[in-house]
Design an enzyme around this catalytic site. Structure first.
Site, PDB file in Angstrom:
ATOM      1  N   LYS A  28       0.889  -1.216   0.203  1.00 56.83           N
ATOM      2  CA  LYS A  28       0.034   0.026  -0.026  1.00 56.83           C
ATOM      3  C   LYS A  28       0.919   1.226  -0.060  1.00 56.83           C
ATOM      4  O   LYS A  28       2.018   0.993   0.461  1.00 56.83           O
ATOM      5  CB  LYS A  28      -0.751  -0.007   1.433  1.00 56.83           C
ATOM      6  CG  LYS A  28      -1.379   1.339   1.612  1.00 56.83           C
ATOM      7  CD  LYS A  28      -2.967   1.196   0.947  1.00 56.83           C
ATOM      8  CE  LYS A  28      -3.647   2.465   1.051  1.00 56.83           C
ATOM      9  NZ  LYS A  28      -4.664   2.589   0.025  1.00 56.83           N
ATOM     10  N   GLY A  55      -7.898   7.168   0.819  1.00 55.76           N
ATOM     11  CA  GLY A  55      -7.238   8.115   1.427  1.00 55.76           C
ATOM     12  C   GLY A  55      -5.884   7.890   1.668  1.00 55.76           C
ATOM     13  O   GLY A  55      -5.299   8.809   2.755  1.00 55.76           O
ATOM     14  N   CYS A 113      -3.048   9.522  -7.024  1.00 60.11           N
ATOM     15  CA  CYS A 113      -3.712   9.149  -6.248  1.00 60.11           C
ATOM     16  C   CYS A 113      -5.050  10.343  -6.252  1.00 60.11           C
ATOM     17  O   CYS A 113      -4.783  11.262  -6.144  1.00 60.11           O
ATOM     18  CB  CYS A 113      -3.607   8.790  -4.772  1.00 60.11           C
ATOM     19  SG  CYS A 113      -4.826   8.425  -3.797  1.00 60.11           S
ATOM     20  N   GLY A 193     -11.675  -1.586 -11.372  1.00 59.35           N
ATOM     21  CA  GLY A 193     -12.547  -2.871 -11.803  1.00 59.35           C
ATOM     22  C   GLY A 193     -12.686  -2.690 -13.469  1.00 59.35           C
ATOM     23  O   GLY A 193     -11.984  -1.821 -13.957  1.00 59.35           O
ATOM     24  N   GLY A 219      -5.630  -2.589 -14.337  1.00 58.84           N
ATOM     25  CA  GLY A 219      -6.734  -1.755 -14.410  1.00 58.84           C
ATOM     26  C   GLY A 219      -7.844  -2.936 -14.983  1.00 58.84           C
ATOM     27  O   GLY A 219      -8.001  -3.021 -16.358  1.00 58.84           O
TER      28      GLY A 219
HETATM   29  C1  LIG Z   1      -9.379  -0.202  -2.307  1.00 65.30           C
HETATM   30  C2  LIG Z   1      -8.157   0.168  -3.294  1.00 65.30           C
HETATM   31  C3  LIG Z   1      -7.018   0.830  -2.543  1.00 65.30           C
HETATM   32  C4  LIG Z   1      -5.887   1.495  -3.431  1.00 65.30           C
HETATM   33  N1  LIG Z   1      -4.867   2.013  -2.928  1.00 65.30           N
HETATM   34  C5  LIG Z   1      -3.928   2.364  -3.752  1.00 65.30           C
HETATM   35  C6  LIG Z   1      -2.609   2.854  -3.223  1.00 65.30           C
HETATM   36  O1  LIG Z   1      -2.283   2.978  -1.710  1.00 65.30           O
HETATM   37  N2  LIG Z   1      -1.535   3.216  -3.903  1.00 65.30           N
HETATM   38  C7  LIG Z   1      -1.866   3.142  -5.462  1.00 65.30           C
HETATM   39  O2  LIG Z   1      -0.753   3.560  -6.255  1.00 65.30           O
HETATM   40  N3  LIG Z   1      -2.979   2.838  -5.929  1.00 65.30           N
HETATM   41  C8  LIG Z   1      -4.033   2.206  -5.083  1.00 65.30           C
HETATM   42  N4  LIG Z   1      -5.159   1.571  -5.897  1.00 65.30           N
HETATM   43  C9  LIG Z   1      -5.103   1.674  -7.164  1.00 65.30           C
HETATM   44  C10 LIG Z   1      -4.921   0.160  -7.695  1.00 65.30           C
HETATM   45  O3  LIG Z   1      -3.277  -0.236  -7.191  1.00 65.30           O
HETATM   46  C11 LIG Z   1      -4.941   0.005  -9.250  1.00 65.30           C
HETATM   47  O4  LIG Z   1      -4.203   1.112  -9.945  1.00 65.30           O
HETATM   48  C12 LIG Z   1      -6.512   0.310  -9.680  1.00 65.30           C
HETATM   49  O5  LIG Z   1      -7.318  -0.392  -8.638  1.00 65.30           O
HETATM   50  C13 LIG Z   1      -6.678  -0.388 -10.895  1.00 65.30           C
HETATM   51  O6  LIG Z   1      -6.501  -1.853 -11.014  1.00 65.30           O
HETATM   52  P1  LIG Z   1      -7.701  -2.713 -10.811  1.00 65.30           P
HETATM   53  O7  LIG Z   1      -8.893  -2.206 -11.768  1.00 65.30           O
HETATM   54  O8  LIG Z   1      -7.250  -4.266 -11.144  1.00 65.30           O
HETATM   55  O9  LIG Z   1      -8.324  -2.555  -9.391  1.00 65.30           O
HETATM   56  C14 LIG Z   1      -6.111   1.281  -4.833  1.00 65.30           C
HETATM   57  C15 LIG Z   1      -7.408   0.788  -5.523  1.00 65.30           C
HETATM   58  C16 LIG Z   1      -8.273   0.180  -4.614  1.00 65.30           C
HETATM   59  C17 LIG Z   1      -9.347  -0.475  -5.319  1.00 65.30           C
END
Ligand SMILES: Cc1cc2nc3c(=O)[nH]c(=O)nc-3n(C[C@H](O)[C@H](O)[C@H](O)COP(=O)(O)O)c2cc1C
Length: 297
Positions: A28, A55, A113, A193, A219
């Site tokens: 994270k 956040g 972010c 998602g 993504g």
């Molecule tokens: C609950 C949650 C927490 C996330 N926390 C971070 C984070 O701390 N740092 C970051 O770079 N991306 C964070 N992301 C983004 C993911 O790393 C990723 O870039 C994004 O979810 C797209 O991938 P996905 O569609 O497979 O989830 C977070 C995503 C989710 C859903």
């Protein structure tokens, strides 16, 4: 090709077996000071994916180094540390503190972010400051919510990024059915998602052509074919995010599906698909497509 988790989508200390089914663990995002994160509600489902507004809740770099990192080391996995901040110095300070940590394989700079105030400095200033502060490989994690992501990627490359992580979530809103007020505590959040997949593919394709840098694609990945598509668009590695919340077995399943999908195209390894979206098909042979400049049959 490495199969990783997307930052923030897996707690390796509570789910070590899921982490071990990946080729490396991405933390994270860590910030200089501890952060409680945003006001609840922080997660909401939509028809096309998930909204989050965590956040950047995290223990801060001090506790991360003394408490989390020694435990993460025990996983025996390559560790990628995601670094965040609100000013260039934040990134540089954390990077210099990670520089001597032998067990840290790579640093991902979260400059994208959507749930906290964006750093005022540009991506290239942040990457350049981080580059001065560490010899570790630096991956710049970019937002797809910019007019020309290829230009941002080129700026990150010029500032010393070794790779790109694409993409972070997109700012989005869900309203409560009854009250028509925002479903998330802070109002808006980041959409992840399935809806992100075509956006991620376009970002990966654009940045691959713009920079030739190695890319971690992410993504909306749900299946092995989704991974193959990202590799074909130009990703060298792929990360699983939202899918891990509903399917902790996804790494093993997706890997098996990926090898099967590659074999269907006549490739012995998914790496053979790297960048084929940008090549000409020259002949059809034995039911398989043969791409220009490729050795596969
Ligand atoms: C609950 C949650 C927490 C996330 N926390 C971070 C984070 O701390 N740092 C970051 O770079 N991306 C964070 N992301 C983004 C993911 O790393 C990723 O870039 C994004 O979810 C797209 O991938 P996905 O569609 O497979 O989830 C977070 C995503 C989710 C859903």
């Amino acid at each position: 090709m490495l199969l990783l988790n997307a930052s923030g989508c897996l707690d390796a200390l509570t789910a070590p077996d899921v982490a071990r089914s990946l080729d490396g663990f991405v933390t994270k995002t860590v910030t200089p000071l501890p952060r409680e994160g945003n006001t609840p509600v922080r997660i909401a489902e939509t028809d096309v994916g998930m909204l989050n507004s965590i956040g950047l809740a995290n223990p801060g770099i001090d506790r991360f180094l003394t408490r989390n990192l020694p435990q993460l080391e025990k996983l025996g996995l390559p560790l990628w540390v995601s670094v965040g901040g609100f000013a260039t110095d934040d990134y540089a300070d954390i990077c210099s503190r990670l520089d001597d940590e032998a067990e840290v394989t790579a640093i991902e700079l979260n400059v994208s972010c959507p749930n906290v105030d964006a750093p005022t400095e540009s991506t290239s200033q942040i990457v350049a400051a981080a580059r001065q502060a560490t010899r570790k490989p630096l991956w710049a994690k970019l937002s797809p919510a910019v007019p020309e992501i290829g230009e941002v990627a080129r700026a990150a490359q010029a500032a010393g990024a070794d790779g790109l992580s694409l993409v972070n979530t997109l700012r989005a809103l869900k309203l409560d059915r009854q009250t028509l007020k925002p479903a998330l505590g802070p109002g808006q959040g980041g959409l992840s998602g399935p809806a992100l997949k075509p956006i991620a593919l376009a970002a990966v394709a654009t940045c691959f052509l713009a920079t030739g840098l190695p890319i971690v694609g992410m993504g909306g990945v749900q299946t092995g074919f989704d991974v193959l598509e990202l590799i074909a668009a130009g990703a060298s590695h792929v990360a699983l995010g939202t899918v891990l919340f509903s399917d902790p077995g996804a790494p093993t399943r997706v890997r098996a599906e990926l090898y099967a999908a590659a074999a269907e195209h006549g490739w012995s390894t998914p790496d053979d698909a790297h960048g084929v979206a940008h090549r000409e098909v020259v002949v059809h042979k034995d039911n398989f497509l043969v791409y220009e400049q490729m050795n596969s049959t």
